[in-house]
Motif scaffolding. Structure first.
Motif, mmCIF file in Angstrom:
data_model
loop_
_atom_site.group_PDB
_atom_site.id
_atom_site.type_symbol
_atom_site.label_atom_id
_atom_site.label_comp_id
_atom_site.label_asym_id
_atom_site.label_seq_id
_atom_site.Cartn_x
_atom_site.Cartn_y
_atom_site.Cartn_z
ATOM 1 N N ALA A 240 0.829 -1.199 0.000
ATOM 2 C CA ALA A 240 0.000 0.000 0.000
ATOM 3 C C ALA A 240 0.863 1.248 0.000
ATOM 4 C CB ALA A 240 -0.915 -0.002 1.232
ATOM 5 N N THR A 241 0.337 2.312 -0.573
ATOM 6 C CA THR A 241 1.076 3.571 -0.630
ATOM 7 C C THR A 241 0.608 4.543 0.439
ATOM 8 O OG1 THR A 241 -0.465 4.397 -2.298
ATOM 9 C CG2 THR A 241 1.558 3.346 -3.077
ATOM 10 N N ASP A 242 -0.535 4.281 1.053
ATOM 11 C CA ASP A 242 -1.043 5.158 2.094
ATOM 12 C C ASP A 242 -0.317 4.858 3.398
ATOM 13 O OD1 ASP A 242 -2.393 6.756 3.799
ATOM 14 O OD2 ASP A 242 -4.283 5.650 3.723
ATOM 15 N N LYS A 243 0.624 5.729 3.753
ATOM 16 C CA LYS A 243 1.413 5.511 4.958
ATOM 17 C C LYS A 243 1.165 6.639 5.966
ATOM 18 C CE LYS A 243 5.152 3.122 2.518
ATOM 19 N NZ LYS A 243 5.103 1.839 3.237
ATOM 20 N N THR A 244 -0.071 7.165 5.968
ATOM 21 C CA THR A 244 -0.338 8.316 6.817
ATOM 22 C C THR A 244 -0.544 7.935 8.280
ATOM 23 O OG1 THR A 244 -2.686 8.150 6.275
ATOM 24 C CG2 THR A 244 -1.330 9.611 4.904
ATOM 25 N N ALA A 245 -1.031 6.722 8.551
ATOM 26 C CA ALA A 245 -1.297 6.316 9.929
ATOM 27 C C ALA A 245 -0.023 5.744 10.546
ATOM 28 C CB ALA A 245 -2.418 5.284 9.969
#
Length: 250
Positions: free
Chosen positions: A16-21
């Motif tokens: 996944a590219t969403d590493k905001t959390a």
């Protein structure tokens, strides 16, 4: 961290590219004799970075004094890096598959080397360990009976200075390095004396991540185990460990 955030991460693809959390990975803080924090150990940065890349999770290293890191992890505030899987901790944590192995080496000075062939060689000796450290059952069964323990030094450098001053007979260090690599690193980093390392370790510990059983972080165990399995089969973890093992940290 909210449970829905973890659920979203687990539902996402492996890469996944969403590493905001942010998911904190709590490690033991290392400091100099003045209390100033030292950089993250290269091996921790390397393997946690690999796991973050493989899982797509935002695994972020956070360093604290060991006892504080342990309490934070017990309260579900992060994953814990490098904790031994003791019976007491198994009541609170689940543990990932081994990432790599760390050995427990006895360090002494070249002028007063401590030869370790078996436990009787430690009879009456004083061994310096990090505050709050736990080791394998054979060591724990003999501490403060066969040999004495000193664990009040604030930093590794302070422990090495105690060794030079003959206040202790040896310093016990965890390291993924072999004796030759560790000698080079120690003689490079702590230049006020010359060091030697026992040919035989007093034990070893599979390096794992401790995952709190309570709270949403518990859902990460299969994700982390899957990543460790894939990276181990591909040789990625061993390559990362070998690459930093040859660097003399100075």
């Amino acid at each position: 961290m909210a449970a829905w955030t973890i659920a979203l991460l687990l539902a996402a693809p492996v890469h996944a590219t969403d590493k905001t959390a942010e998911i904190p990975v709590l490690i033991a803080e290392t400091v100099d004799p003045h209390g100033n924090p030292l950089p993250t150990p290269p091996v921790a940065a390397a393997v946690i970075g690999l796991l973050a890349q493989e899982t797509g999770l935002n695994l972020t290293i956070r360093a604290y004094p060991w006892r504080r890191a342990l309490i934070m992890a017990e309260h579900g505030e992060g994953l814990l890096y490098g904790a031994s899987s003791t019976p007491e901790r198994q009541n609170i944590f689940m543990f990932t598959k081994p990432i790599y192995s760390s050995h427990h080496w006895l360090v002494s000075t070249e002028k007063a080397p401590l030869v370790f062939r078996g436990w009787e060689d430690l009879r009456g000796k004083v061994i310096s360990i990090g505050g709050g450290s736990k080791f394998d059952p054979e060591f724990e069964a003999r501490r403060d009976t066969l040999f004495k323990i000193e664990q009040n030094a604030a930093s590794t450098e302070s422990r090495m200075k105690m060794l030079s001053a003959h206040h202790v007979d040896a310093v016990l260090l965890d390291s993924f390095r072999n004796p030759e690599q560790l000698i080079v690193t120690l003689n490079c980093r702590y230049r006020h004396d010359r060091w030697t390392v026992s040919d035989k370790p007093v034990g070893f510990e599979p390096m794992r991540l401790a995952v709190p059983k309570s709270g949403p972080l518990s859902q990460l165990l299969p994700v982390l185990d899957g990543a460790i399995t894939r990276l181990s089969k591909a040789g990625g973890i061993q390559k990362a460990v070998d690459s930093v093992a040859r660097l003399p940290d100075c």
